[in-house]
Design a protein around this motif. Sequence first.
Motif, mmCIF file in Angstrom:
data_model
loop_
_atom_site.group_PDB
_atom_site.id
_atom_site.type_symbol
_atom_site.label_atom_id
_atom_site.label_comp_id
_atom_site.label_asym_id
_atom_site.label_seq_id
_atom_site.Cartn_x
_atom_site.Cartn_y
_atom_site.Cartn_z
ATOM 1 N N MET A 272 33.051 47.456 33.951
ATOM 2 C CA MET A 272 34.084 46.515 34.398
ATOM 3 C C MET A 272 35.404 46.764 33.680
ATOM 4 S SD MET A 272 32.237 42.849 35.131
ATOM 5 C CE MET A 272 31.589 42.627 33.480
ATOM 6 N N LEU A 273 35.336 47.083 32.397
ATOM 7 C CA LEU A 273 36.556 47.370 31.649
ATOM 8 C C LEU A 273 37.247 48.622 32.183
ATOM 9 C CD1 LEU A 273 35.399 46.648 27.983
ATOM 10 C CD2 LEU A 273 37.062 45.339 29.307
ATOM 11 N N ALA A 274 36.461 49.544 32.705
ATOM 12 C CA ALA A 274 37.028 50.793 33.220
ATOM 13 C C ALA A 274 37.595 50.651 34.628
ATOM 14 C CB ALA A 274 35.962 51.890 33.196
ATOM 15 N N GLU A 275 37.392 49.512 35.274
ATOM 16 C CA GLU A 275 37.891 49.295 36.636
ATOM 17 C C GLU A 275 39.394 49.036 36.611
ATOM 18 O OE1 GLU A 275 38.507 49.466 40.100
ATOM 19 O OE2 GLU A 275 36.320 49.433 39.835
ATOM 20 N N ALA B 64 31.379 38.278 33.180
ATOM 21 C CA ALA B 64 31.892 38.218 34.550
ATOM 22 C C ALA B 64 33.115 37.317 34.636
ATOM 23 C CB ALA B 64 30.797 37.727 35.492
ATOM 24 N N SER B 65 33.061 36.169 33.981
ATOM 25 C CA SER B 65 34.185 35.232 34.028
ATOM 26 C C SER B 65 35.428 35.834 33.393
ATOM 27 C CB SER B 65 33.812 33.925 33.323
ATOM 28 O OG SER B 65 32.728 33.289 33.957
ATOM 29 N N ALA B 66 35.253 36.508 32.262
ATOM 30 C CA ALA B 66 36.399 37.125 31.596
ATOM 31 C C ALA B 66 37.021 38.204 32.469
ATOM 32 C CB ALA B 66 35.966 37.708 30.258
ATOM 33 N N SER B 67 36.184 38.986 33.150
ATOM 34 C CA SER B 67 36.702 40.039 34.025
ATOM 35 C C SER B 67 37.429 39.446 35.233
ATOM 36 C CB SER B 67 35.555 40.933 34.494
ATOM 37 O OG SER B 67 34.942 41.582 33.409
ATOM 38 N N LEU B 68 36.864 38.393 35.810
ATOM 39 C CA LEU B 68 37.486 37.759 36.972
ATOM 40 C C LEU B 68 38.796 37.065 36.607
ATOM 41 C CD1 LEU B 68 34.273 36.282 38.615
ATOM 42 C CD2 LEU B 68 35.732 38.056 39.599
ATOM 43 N N PRO C 226 35.926 30.761 33.030
ATOM 44 C CA PRO C 226 36.706 31.671 32.186
ATOM 45 C C PRO C 226 36.714 31.189 30.745
ATOM 46 C CG PRO C 226 37.914 31.087 34.180
ATOM 47 C CD PRO C 226 36.741 30.163 34.096
ATOM 48 N N PRO C 227 36.964 32.079 29.812
ATOM 49 C CA PRO C 227 37.021 31.688 28.396
ATOM 50 C C PRO C 227 38.047 30.589 28.160
ATOM 51 C CG PRO C 227 37.002 34.076 28.620
ATOM 52 C CD PRO C 227 37.159 33.522 30.007
ATOM 53 N N GLY C 228 37.642 29.551 27.461
ATOM 54 C CA GLY C 228 38.544 28.457 27.131
ATOM 55 C C GLY C 228 38.756 27.450 28.229
ATOM 56 N N SER C 229 38.026 27.568 29.336
ATOM 57 C CA SER C 229 38.195 26.635 30.461
ATOM 58 C C SER C 229 36.875 25.944 30.768
ATOM 59 C CB SER C 229 38.686 27.382 31.705
ATOM 60 O OG SER C 229 38.737 26.506 32.826
#
Length: 228
Positions: free
Chosen positions: A88-91, A211-215, A175-178
Amino acid sequence: MTEDSLSADDVAHFLQTHPAFFQEHAELFANLRVPHPNETRAISLGERQIMTLRARAKDLEWQLSGLVHNASGNERISKTLNDWCCRMLAEDDASQIPAHIVRSLGDLFDLPTIALRVWDLPRLTGSEFNEDVTESIRAYARELVKPYCGPLRDQEAAGWLGTAPASLAIIGLRPPGSSEPIGLLVLGSDEAERFTPDMGTAFLDTINQLASASLSRLRGSPDQDDYA
């Protein structure tokens, strides 16, 4: 205490309170015979004790084998999650992340059916991943504070899978923090024991976080650069 009133409990109590009895009567201890636990013959008290110790050692071996097996399985899952995160990081194209999540999870975890629906992501509109998102789905996601694991129970989100699973996991993506969810991830299996109510959810929680962080890259304006 008379001979007639002597009970097995009395004998057991006497031996417990007189630990030196067998030391003082060593010949009795050496010649004492007790029933074999699995056969009709009698064996010595020492042999019976050895059998007990062997059985306990065997139980400990099975427990250790189970721990090693679980540790090996957890290591494989951790490596799989790490590989998934790297992909995912490489996308480069953030709009491809939803499809990547579904495809990669299916490949890495050998799951026959996976569904993802997201909302409130301005950079992802008019996509198949926005379809069939109802108010009841959003409400369900808000109430889903931890992943659901278990059998199919007419969950609306399970309809995204196409075929009814024998068991499933449903993850509310935050997502992080939400505290507000931005989607639901549904993992379906044709094995009834793949997802059970008593299973641990640590790895599902990790999938949620990754997944949430990537989205989250899709929450900006449509013309925003992916890594701006």
